[in-house]
Design an enzyme around this catalytic site. Structure first.
Site, PDB file in Angstrom:
ATOM      1  N   MET A  82      -2.977  10.962  -7.496  1.00  0.00           N
ATOM      2  CA  MET A  82      -3.147  12.233  -6.776  1.00  0.00           C
ATOM      3  C   MET A  82      -2.429  12.233  -5.428  1.00  0.00           C
ATOM      4  O   MET A  82      -1.933  13.266  -4.983  1.00  0.00           O
ATOM      5  CB  MET A  82      -4.642  12.516  -6.564  1.00  0.00           C
ATOM      6  CG  MET A  82      -5.393  12.826  -7.854  1.00  0.00           C
ATOM      7  SD  MET A  82      -7.187  12.802  -7.631  1.00  0.00           S
ATOM      8  CE  MET A  82      -7.447  14.326  -6.727  1.00  0.00           C
TER       9      MET A  82
ATOM     10  N   GLU B   5      -3.423  29.313 -12.890  1.00  0.00           N
ATOM     11  CA  GLU B   5      -2.655  28.747 -14.010  1.00  0.00           C
ATOM     12  C   GLU B   5      -3.367  27.606 -14.719  1.00  0.00           C
ATOM     13  O   GLU B   5      -3.143  27.370 -15.897  1.00  0.00           O
ATOM     14  CB  GLU B   5      -1.273  28.272 -13.523  1.00  0.00           C
ATOM     15  CG  GLU B   5      -1.209  26.874 -12.924  1.00  0.00           C
ATOM     16  CD  GLU B   5      -2.050  26.665 -11.664  1.00  0.00           C
ATOM     17  OE1 GLU B   5      -2.431  25.511 -11.413  1.00  0.00           O
ATOM     18  OE2 GLU B   5      -2.324  27.636 -10.939  1.00  0.00           O
TER      19      GLU B   5
ATOM     20  N   LYS C 252       1.308  30.569  -3.089  1.00  0.00           N
ATOM     21  CA  LYS C 252       0.271  30.144  -2.144  1.00  0.00           C
ATOM     22  C   LYS C 252       0.804  30.212  -0.709  1.00  0.00           C
ATOM     23  O   LYS C 252       2.020  30.141  -0.508  1.00  0.00           O
ATOM     24  CB  LYS C 252      -0.124  28.678  -2.422  1.00  0.00           C
ATOM     25  CG  LYS C 252      -0.887  28.461  -3.711  1.00  0.00           C
ATOM     26  CD  LYS C 252      -1.174  26.970  -3.887  1.00  0.00           C
ATOM     27  CE  LYS C 252      -1.867  26.705  -5.208  1.00  0.00           C
ATOM     28  NZ  LYS C 252      -3.251  27.185  -5.239  1.00  0.00           N
TER      29      LYS C 252
ATOM     30  N   ARG D 250      -6.325  27.242 -15.799  1.00  0.00           N
ATOM     31  CA  ARG D 250      -7.135  27.675 -16.947  1.00  0.00           C
ATOM     32  C   ARG D 250      -6.255  28.007 -18.152  1.00  0.00           C
ATOM     33  O   ARG D 250      -6.725  27.953 -19.288  1.00  0.00           O
ATOM     34  CB  ARG D 250      -8.037  28.846 -16.528  1.00  0.00           C
ATOM     35  CG  ARG D 250      -7.316  30.078 -16.091  1.00  0.00           C
ATOM     36  CD  ARG D 250      -8.187  31.006 -15.250  1.00  0.00           C
ATOM     37  NE  ARG D 250      -8.413  30.486 -13.905  1.00  0.00           N
ATOM     38  CZ  ARG D 250      -9.123  31.108 -12.983  1.00  0.00           C
ATOM     39  NH1 ARG D 250      -9.694  32.276 -13.242  1.00  0.00           N
ATOM     40  NH2 ARG D 250      -9.290  30.580 -11.788  1.00  0.00           N
TER      41      ARG D 250
ATOM     42  N   ARG E 178       0.132  18.664  -4.612  1.00  0.00           N
ATOM     43  CA  ARG E 178       0.597  17.528  -5.431  1.00  0.00           C
ATOM     44  C   ARG E 178      -0.580  16.912  -6.193  1.00  0.00           C
ATOM     45  O   ARG E 178      -0.392  16.216  -7.181  1.00  0.00           O
ATOM     46  CB  ARG E 178       1.254  16.466  -4.546  1.00  0.00           C
ATOM     47  CG  ARG E 178       0.302  15.785  -3.554  1.00  0.00           C
ATOM     48  CD  ARG E 178       1.053  14.833  -2.629  1.00  0.00           C
ATOM     49  NE  ARG E 178       0.159  14.107  -1.725  1.00  0.00           N
ATOM     50  CZ  ARG E 178      -0.316  14.576  -0.590  1.00  0.00           C
ATOM     51  NH1 ARG E 178      -0.019  15.805  -0.197  1.00  0.00           N
ATOM     52  NH2 ARG E 178      -1.113  13.840   0.170  1.00  0.00           N
TER      53      ARG E 178
END
Length: 486
Positions: free
Chosen positions: A169, A331, A259, A333, A268
């Site tokens: 992550m 996006e 965004k 989902r 990221r």
């Protein structure tokens, strides 16, 4: 270096109450440790430390750290085992002090729970500094004494699993692209003979008719990947598996619904769902858990190019349902819709998906707990009980029909990817959307947007991406494997 725990005094005399390892060390140095502690002022509070040098030739530096109350157990208000959390925090603080002294090795007092102590040490020392020339000194924590080595080793494996998720992550999006993510996980699983990893290319995704997933991926120059992992740890490889599904958006710009630029770099980590579920499977394999697990991770970027989804576009998911894409930043989902449809191919005991899905989840719960939406009280109970042990908490959220109506009342398609009252109950409408792609009777959706990163809320994690709730997923899988044994 040596880290030793000391409990808060229950009497007013303030005499230090050592753990058994602390007592043994104090005897070794003829009571000098206790004497020095009492000279240093008031008794040590929880998570506070004192450092002593030159007490013993084997340990030039000894850190004594406060553990809080001696018999702290499960706190029903806090929904966690306070004793375990106190140990994790205390050990992490102690180990970091040893690191600051640039001592390469530290022995850790098991503090009555070696697994929690190991988790505190390994989680507390982790830091992503792959790309810096100047790195902090590496410190290797090991168990002080030999009594609880098995529990210690288990704690190390649990913590390393979470650290793998933190690594994935935290890494920049140009280092962890969809294909690099998949290859990194494949390499971690290479040594296990009972694991198969399939890195599915775009052509395979197309043959599977995953139109919702592909509609997000087409906006980026990076090709999408569908990562599929089969861990066959069960006594019978045909036993119904636990299926983990993780959202794998390796960078999320929001697409055409762009965004705001401030904080966009944190996106990221928008593949945190994929990172936690894949890391949980790596951990399950390392622990040799006796159950079958399948991991599914749709991996892509969400970018605003001339090929990207446009607000108002309609796309078709794997199960034939049409989706109106009213907001291209909703996006995750779309990826999960297709992956959840595919998950039904495996006759699963349970399907659990994890995703950094909605800012609304962060608004609702902050970083205190992962929000869980589930159609199964059996599944909820297992997740909840696992989270009490790990201290990485979950909280049940509603899956009411009330929210379903808000995503199915849609002008152009079967469902809209945002609720019609866009800001109201955003995490709940997102869960209601996913439910439209689930027929399994044991399904849970974990919205991990609020727990994605850590500022200072979890004292045994440094600032940065948190890798939560990897340990809860592992503990949940371990409990499920015991269930099938009994």
């Amino acid at each position: 270096g040596l880290v030793l725990g000391v409990y808060s005094s229950e009497k007013d005399d303030g005499a230090a109450q050592f753990t058994s390892a602390g007592d043994a060390f104090d005897r070794l140095v003829s009571g000098k440790l206790r004497a020095l502690l009492s000279l240093c002022g008031p008794p040590l509070k929880k998570g506070k430390t004192r450092i002593f040098h030159g007490l013993h030739q084997d340990f030039p530096s000894v850190v004594v750290v406060g553990l809080g109350k001696k018999n702290a157990g499960v706190n029903d208000q806090e929904n966690w085992n306070e004793g375990k959390e106190n140990i994790r925090t205390a050990v992490a603080v102690g180990c970091r002090q040893i690191q600051d002294l640039e001592i390469p090795c530290v022995e850790v007092d098991p503090c009555g729970d070696a697994q929690a102590a190991a988790e505190g040490a390994v989680l507390g020392l982790h830091e992503y500094n792959e790309l810096k020339q100047k790195k902090k000194p590496v410190v290797t924590p090991q168990l002080h004494g030999s009594a609880e080595s098995e529990a210690w080793q288990k704690g190390v494996i649990y913590a390393e699993g979470q650290n793998l998720a933190r690594y994935l992550m935290e890494a920049p999006a140009n280092y962890i692209t969809p294909i690099k993510f998949a290859e990194h996980i494949e390499q971690k699983l290479r040594s296990f003979s009972n694991v198969k990893v399939h890195i599915r290319p775009e052509s395979w995704i197309t043959t599977q008719e995953m139109g919702a997933f592909l509609s997000v991926a087409k906006g980026s120059a990076e090709p999408p990947i569908f990562l599929e992992i089969h861990y066959l740890g069960g006594a019978n490889t045909n036993d119904s598996p636990l299926v983990f599904v993780g959202k794998g958006v390796t960078f999320d710009s929001g697409g055409i619904s762009l965004k705001p630029s401030s904080g966009m770099d944190a996106m990221r980590a928008d593949m945190g769902g994929a990172a936690t579920v894949c890391s949980a499977i790596v951990t399950a394999a390392a622990l040799n858990l006796p159950l079958n697990i399948i991991g599914l991770a749709p991996l892509c970027e969400n970018m605003p190019s001339g090929k990207a989804n446009k607000p108002g576009d309609v796309v078709r998911a794997k199960n034939g349902k049409t989706i109106q894409v009213d907001n291209t930043d909703a996006e995750g989902r779309l990826l999960l819709a297709d992956a959840l449809c595919y998950a039904h191919n495996f006759n699963a005991r349970a399907i659990v998906n994890a995703a950094t899905l909605t800012g609304a989840m962060d608004v609702a719960l902050g970083s205190a707990a992962t929000g869980v939406f589930t159609n199964s009280s059996w599944l909820w109970t297992h997740l909840y009980e696992a989270s009490i042990l790990t201290g990485d908490r979950v909280w049940r959220m509603p899956l009411f029909e009330h929210y379903t109506k808000q995503v199915t009342d849609c002008p152009l398609a079967d469902v809209s990817n945002v609720g019609k009252y866009s800001r109201a109950g955003g995490a709940c409408t997102a869960a209601a959307f996913l439910k439209e792609f689930v027929t399994a009777s044991h399904w849970a959706h974990l919205d991990i947007a609020g727990v994605m990163s850590n500022k200072d809320e979890v004292p045994y994690l440094r600032k940065g991406m948190a890798g939560r709730p990897t340990r809860t997923l592992v503990e949940f899988a371990a409990r499920l494997s015991q269930d099938s044994h009994n």
